[in-house]
Design an enzyme around this catalytic site. Sequence first.
Site, PDB file in Angstrom:
ATOM      1  N   ASP A 150      -2.578  -3.461  11.399  1.00 19.22           N
ATOM      2  CA  ASP A 150      -3.262  -2.418  10.637  1.00 19.22           C
ATOM      3  C   ASP A 150      -4.347  -1.790  11.523  1.00 19.22           C
ATOM      4  O   ASP A 150      -5.053  -2.486  12.259  1.00 19.22           O
ATOM      5  CB  ASP A 150      -3.892  -3.019   9.373  1.00 19.22           C
ATOM      6  CG  ASP A 150      -4.287  -1.962   8.379  1.00 19.22           C
ATOM      7  OD1 ASP A 150      -3.668  -1.883   7.311  1.00 19.22           O
ATOM      8  OD2 ASP A 150      -5.223  -1.170   8.679  1.00 19.22           O
ATOM      9  N   ILE A 151      -4.465  -0.466  11.447  1.00 19.19           N
ATOM     10  CA  ILE A 151      -5.429   0.249  12.303  1.00 19.19           C
ATOM     11  C   ILE A 151      -6.876  -0.024  11.887  1.00 19.19           C
ATOM     12  O   ILE A 151      -7.799   0.113  12.689  1.00 19.19           O
ATOM     13  CB  ILE A 151      -5.112   1.765  12.293  1.00 19.19           C
ATOM     14  CG1 ILE A 151      -5.637   2.450  13.539  1.00 19.19           C
ATOM     15  CG2 ILE A 151      -5.626   2.428  11.028  1.00 19.19           C
ATOM     16  CD1 ILE A 151      -5.106   3.864  13.726  1.00 19.19           C
ATOM     17  N   ASN A 160       0.493  -2.478  -2.471  1.00 18.55           N
ATOM     18  CA  ASN A 160      -0.005  -1.535  -3.464  1.00 18.55           C
ATOM     19  C   ASN A 160       1.060  -0.482  -3.759  1.00 18.55           C
ATOM     20  O   ASN A 160       1.619   0.104  -2.828  1.00 18.55           O
ATOM     21  CB  ASN A 160      -1.266  -0.840  -2.937  1.00 18.55           C
ATOM     22  CG  ASN A 160      -2.370  -1.832  -2.592  1.00 18.55           C
ATOM     23  OD1 ASN A 160      -2.564  -2.820  -3.305  1.00 18.55           O
ATOM     24  ND2 ASN A 160      -3.082  -1.586  -1.510  1.00 18.55           N
ATOM     25  N   GLN A 201      -2.463   2.483  -3.287  1.00 11.72           N
ATOM     26  CA  GLN A 201      -1.553   2.893  -2.206  1.00 11.72           C
ATOM     27  C   GLN A 201      -2.042   4.193  -1.588  1.00 11.72           C
ATOM     28  O   GLN A 201      -2.273   5.178  -2.294  1.00 11.72           O
ATOM     29  CB  GLN A 201      -0.117   3.071  -2.738  1.00 11.72           C
ATOM     30  CG  GLN A 201       0.889   3.351  -1.633  1.00 11.72           C
ATOM     31  CD  GLN A 201       2.338   3.360  -2.122  1.00 11.72           C
ATOM     32  OE1 GLN A 201       2.606   3.392  -3.319  1.00 11.72           O
ATOM     33  NE2 GLN A 201       3.276   3.355  -1.187  1.00 11.72           N
ATOM     34  N   HIS A 229       4.676  -0.885   2.312  1.00 11.35           N
ATOM     35  CA  HIS A 229       4.166  -1.813   3.320  1.00 11.35           C
ATOM     36  C   HIS A 229       3.614  -3.049   2.652  1.00 11.35           C
ATOM     37  O   HIS A 229       2.978  -2.982   1.609  1.00 11.35           O
ATOM     38  CB  HIS A 229       3.098  -1.155   4.207  1.00 11.35           C
ATOM     39  CG  HIS A 229       2.078  -0.376   3.445  1.00 11.35           C
ATOM     40  ND1 HIS A 229       2.327   0.874   2.915  1.00 11.35           N
ATOM     41  CD2 HIS A 229       0.805  -0.677   3.112  1.00 11.35           C
ATOM     42  CE1 HIS A 229       1.246   1.315   2.294  1.00 11.35           C
ATOM     43  NE2 HIS A 229       0.312   0.385   2.392  1.00 11.35           N
ATOM     44  N   HIS A 270       1.042  -6.008   3.194  1.00  8.64           N
ATOM     45  CA  HIS A 270      -0.118  -6.434   3.997  1.00  8.64           C
ATOM     46  C   HIS A 270      -0.101  -7.955   4.163  1.00  8.64           C
ATOM     47  O   HIS A 270       0.128  -8.679   3.178  1.00  8.64           O
ATOM     48  CB  HIS A 270      -1.437  -6.093   3.278  1.00  8.64           C
ATOM     49  CG  HIS A 270      -1.732  -4.644   3.100  1.00  8.64           C
ATOM     50  ND1 HIS A 270      -2.579  -3.948   3.931  1.00  8.64           N
ATOM     51  CD2 HIS A 270      -1.340  -3.749   2.157  1.00  8.64           C
ATOM     52  CE1 HIS A 270      -2.700  -2.693   3.513  1.00  8.64           C
ATOM     53  NE2 HIS A 270      -1.954  -2.548   2.429  1.00  8.64           N
TER      54      HIS A 270
END
Length: 141
Positions: free
Chosen positions: A30-31, A86, A93, A99, A101
Amino acid sequence: MSTCIFCQIIEGTIPSAKIYEDEHVYAFMDIMPVTKGHVLLIPKKHIENIYDFSEEQAARLFAAAPKIANVLKAEFNPAGMNLLNNNGAPAGQSVFHFHLHFVPRYDETDGFQPTWETKQSKYTPERIQELAAVLRAKLQN
Ligand code: 5GP
Ligand code: ZN
């Protein structure tokens, strides 16, 4: 070119810190990691949310989940791990390509706070059974 940011990551037009891919899934950091080792696992096919999966697509995605969780556990030695997904903006979301997590957990101050009210349920046991009956009728008939 795709307009979806995660499709662009899969295509390679947007860089990512990839940790794993196979024919069907792609996993990357994750960024904006909530904790050390926060990873996202996505299907390579653009699937917006959980409602849009076939059983086969879901099986392929979740087949990769234990592998990713185990490598995070082995490398970073977290005390626990939350898996989170989400669906829909009201649920949080923000990227509309499914995606999952993976959030390794270190302690209560690590930045992730999955809390909900558990002290007093608004639902009686009878009401819970009623709700279950409605769902069971849809799922098992
Ligand atoms: P959501 O809120 O939809 O459940 O989570 C979206 C996640 O995607 C966020 O945690 C956010 O930091 C991450 N994210 C958004 N854009 C990018 C990106 O361009 N690259 C990466 N690696 N992660 C992103
Ligand atoms: Zn996409």
